[in-house]
Design a protein around this motif. Structure first.
Motif, PDB file in Angstrom:
ATOM      1  N   CYS A 260      35.253  66.470  -8.392  1.00  0.00           N
ATOM      2  CA  CYS A 260      35.084  67.950  -7.916  1.00  0.00           C
ATOM      3  C   CYS A 260      36.503  68.469  -7.969  1.00  0.00           C
ATOM      4  CB  CYS A 260      34.286  68.263  -6.602  1.00  0.00           C
ATOM      5  SG  CYS A 260      35.084  67.971  -5.182  1.00  0.00           S
ATOM      6  N   SER A 261      36.687  69.830  -8.239  1.00  0.00           N
ATOM      7  CA  SER A 261      37.835  70.593  -8.304  1.00  0.00           C
ATOM      8  C   SER A 261      38.565  70.418  -6.957  1.00  0.00           C
ATOM      9  CB  SER A 261      37.485  72.052  -8.635  1.00  0.00           C
ATOM     10  OG  SER A 261      36.905  72.690  -7.755  1.00  0.00           O
ATOM     11  N   PHE A 262      37.690  70.630  -5.896  1.00  0.00           N
ATOM     12  CA  PHE A 262      38.564  70.445  -4.553  1.00  0.00           C
ATOM     13  C   PHE A 262      39.178  68.870  -4.190  1.00  0.00           C
ATOM     14  CE2 PHE A 262      38.996  69.543   0.044  1.00  0.00           C
ATOM     15  CZ  PHE A 262      39.441  70.808   0.680  1.00  0.00           C
ATOM     16  N   CYS A 263      38.353  67.864  -4.322  1.00  0.00           N
ATOM     17  CA  CYS A 263      39.042  66.743  -4.407  1.00  0.00           C
ATOM     18  C   CYS A 263      40.176  66.342  -5.372  1.00  0.00           C
ATOM     19  CB  CYS A 263      37.751  65.487  -4.419  1.00  0.00           C
ATOM     20  SG  CYS A 263      36.880  65.625  -3.046  1.00  0.00           S
ATOM     21  N   ILE A 264      39.996  66.664  -6.315  1.00  0.00           N
ATOM     22  CA  ILE A 264      40.971  66.530  -7.402  1.00  0.00           C
ATOM     23  C   ILE A 264      42.277  67.264  -6.948  1.00  0.00           C
ATOM     24  CG2 ILE A 264      42.023  67.079  -9.812  1.00  0.00           C
ATOM     25  CD1 ILE A 264      39.177  66.590 -10.745  1.00  0.00           C
ATOM     26  N   LYS A 265      42.408  68.463  -6.493  1.00  0.00           N
ATOM     27  CA  LYS A 265      43.402  69.247  -6.032  1.00  0.00           C
ATOM     28  C   LYS A 265      43.921  68.874  -4.865  1.00  0.00           C
ATOM     29  CE  LYS A 265      42.184  73.482  -8.456  1.00  0.00           C
ATOM     30  NZ  LYS A 265      43.224  74.124  -9.156  1.00  0.00           N
ATOM     31  N   HIS A 266      43.217  68.162  -3.914  1.00  0.00           N
ATOM     32  CA  HIS A 266      43.730  67.507  -2.700  1.00  0.00           C
ATOM     33  C   HIS A 266      43.865  66.195  -2.516  1.00  0.00           C
ATOM     34  CE1 HIS A 266      42.541  72.024  -1.712  1.00  0.00           C
ATOM     35  NE2 HIS A 266      43.235  71.730  -0.817  1.00  0.00           N
ATOM     36  N   GLY A 267      43.632  65.356  -3.793  1.00  0.00           N
ATOM     37  CA  GLY A 267      43.689  63.983  -3.462  1.00  0.00           C
ATOM     38  C   GLY A 267      42.900  63.313  -2.869  1.00  0.00           C
ATOM     39  N   GLY A 268      41.503  63.782  -2.939  1.00  0.00           N
ATOM     40  CA  GLY A 268      40.343  63.250  -1.981  1.00  0.00           C
ATOM     41  C   GLY A 268      39.731  61.899  -2.819  1.00  0.00           C
ATOM     42  N   VAL A 269      40.112  60.687  -2.227  1.00  0.00           N
ATOM     43  CA  VAL A 269      39.622  59.463  -2.262  1.00  0.00           C
ATOM     44  C   VAL A 269      39.016  58.922  -1.390  1.00  0.00           C
ATOM     45  CG1 VAL A 269      39.696  57.193  -3.504  1.00  0.00           C
ATOM     46  CG2 VAL A 269      41.262  58.952  -4.233  1.00  0.00           C
ATOM     47  N   TRP A 270      37.623  58.830  -1.122  1.00  0.00           N
ATOM     48  CA  TRP A 270      36.572  58.700   0.015  1.00  0.00           C
ATOM     49  C   TRP A 270      36.013  57.283   0.222  1.00  0.00           C
ATOM     50  CZ3 TRP A 270      38.319  62.784   2.541  1.00  0.00           C
ATOM     51  CH2 TRP A 270      38.255  63.891   1.647  1.00  0.00           C
ATOM     52  N   THR A 271      36.010  56.968   1.284  1.00  0.00           N
ATOM     53  CA  THR A 271      35.353  55.677   1.780  1.00  0.00           C
ATOM     54  C   THR A 271      34.525  55.943   2.982  1.00  0.00           C
ATOM     55  OG1 THR A 271      35.571  53.287   1.808  1.00  0.00           O
ATOM     56  CG2 THR A 271      37.131  54.511   3.140  1.00  0.00           C
ATOM     57  N   ALA A 272      33.482  55.168   3.210  1.00  0.00           N
ATOM     58  CA  ALA A 272      32.636  55.113   4.530  1.00  0.00           C
ATOM     59  C   ALA A 272      31.926  53.685   4.465  1.00  0.00           C
ATOM     60  CB  ALA A 272      31.693  56.180   4.346  1.00  0.00           C
ATOM     61  N   GLN A 273      31.548  53.414   5.570  1.00  0.00           N
ATOM     62  CA  GLN A 273      30.456  52.131   5.564  1.00  0.00           C
ATOM     63  C   GLN A 273      29.440  52.362   6.621  1.00  0.00           C
ATOM     64  OE1 GLN A 273      32.189  48.920   8.226  1.00  0.00           O
ATOM     65  NE2 GLN A 273      31.944  47.707   6.242  1.00  0.00           N
TER      66      GLN A 273
END
Length: 142
Positions: free
Chosen positions: A32-45
């Motif tokens: 998504c444009s927000f994650c691309i612009k803010h470097g969002g790489v997400w993890t969870a467990q």
């Protein structure tokens, strides 16, 4: 294993209690444009627990877009986005940005592209309930 993370200036910090060793962490690089612009790489467990500390809560912006079902925690001081929270059925869920990790070997993070285009709001909330961190505490102040 305890994974520490923070925004660049340390205003938003987290302690993620990861079940087992963190020798291979799956991370989702959202397109998504927000994650691309803010470097969002997400993890969870799903079985993990997360403690978020907002040192100066008045310098934390909550940004929601799209379905408005999640808040990106944006540090107003440094601009980093270390976590996202979503309240579903009175319970708080979260994911964390692996780019904010402080004590994890970068080679242990297995990044993969992800696209959520076309996902219905109902499916999105159900996915979060299954996969996101379901034990989340937010502490405000020093």
């Amino acid at each position: 294993m305890l994974i520490d993370g923070a925004c660049h200036c340390g205003n938003i910090r987290f302690a993620l209690a990861w079940n087992g060793e963190a020798d291979s962490i799956a991370a989702r690089a959202c397109d998504c444009s927000f994650c691309i612009k803010h470097g969002g790489v997400w993890t969870a467990q799903a079985g993990a627990s997360l403690r978020l500390r907002l040192r100066e809560p008045d310098r934390v912006s909550r940004y929601a877009f799209g379905t408005h079902t999640a808040d990106f925690l944006v540090c107003a001081r440094c601009g980093a986005v270390p976590a996202v929270v979503s309240r579903i059925d009175e319970r708080l869920y979260a994911v964390v940005n692996v780019n904010a990790f402080e004590n994890i070997e970068p080679a242990s993070i297995q990044r993969a592209p992800s696209s959520l285009d076309g996902e219905s709001e109902r499916a999105r909330l159900a996915r979060r309930q299954r996969n996101w961190i379901g034990e989340v505490e937010i502490v405000e102040g020093a």
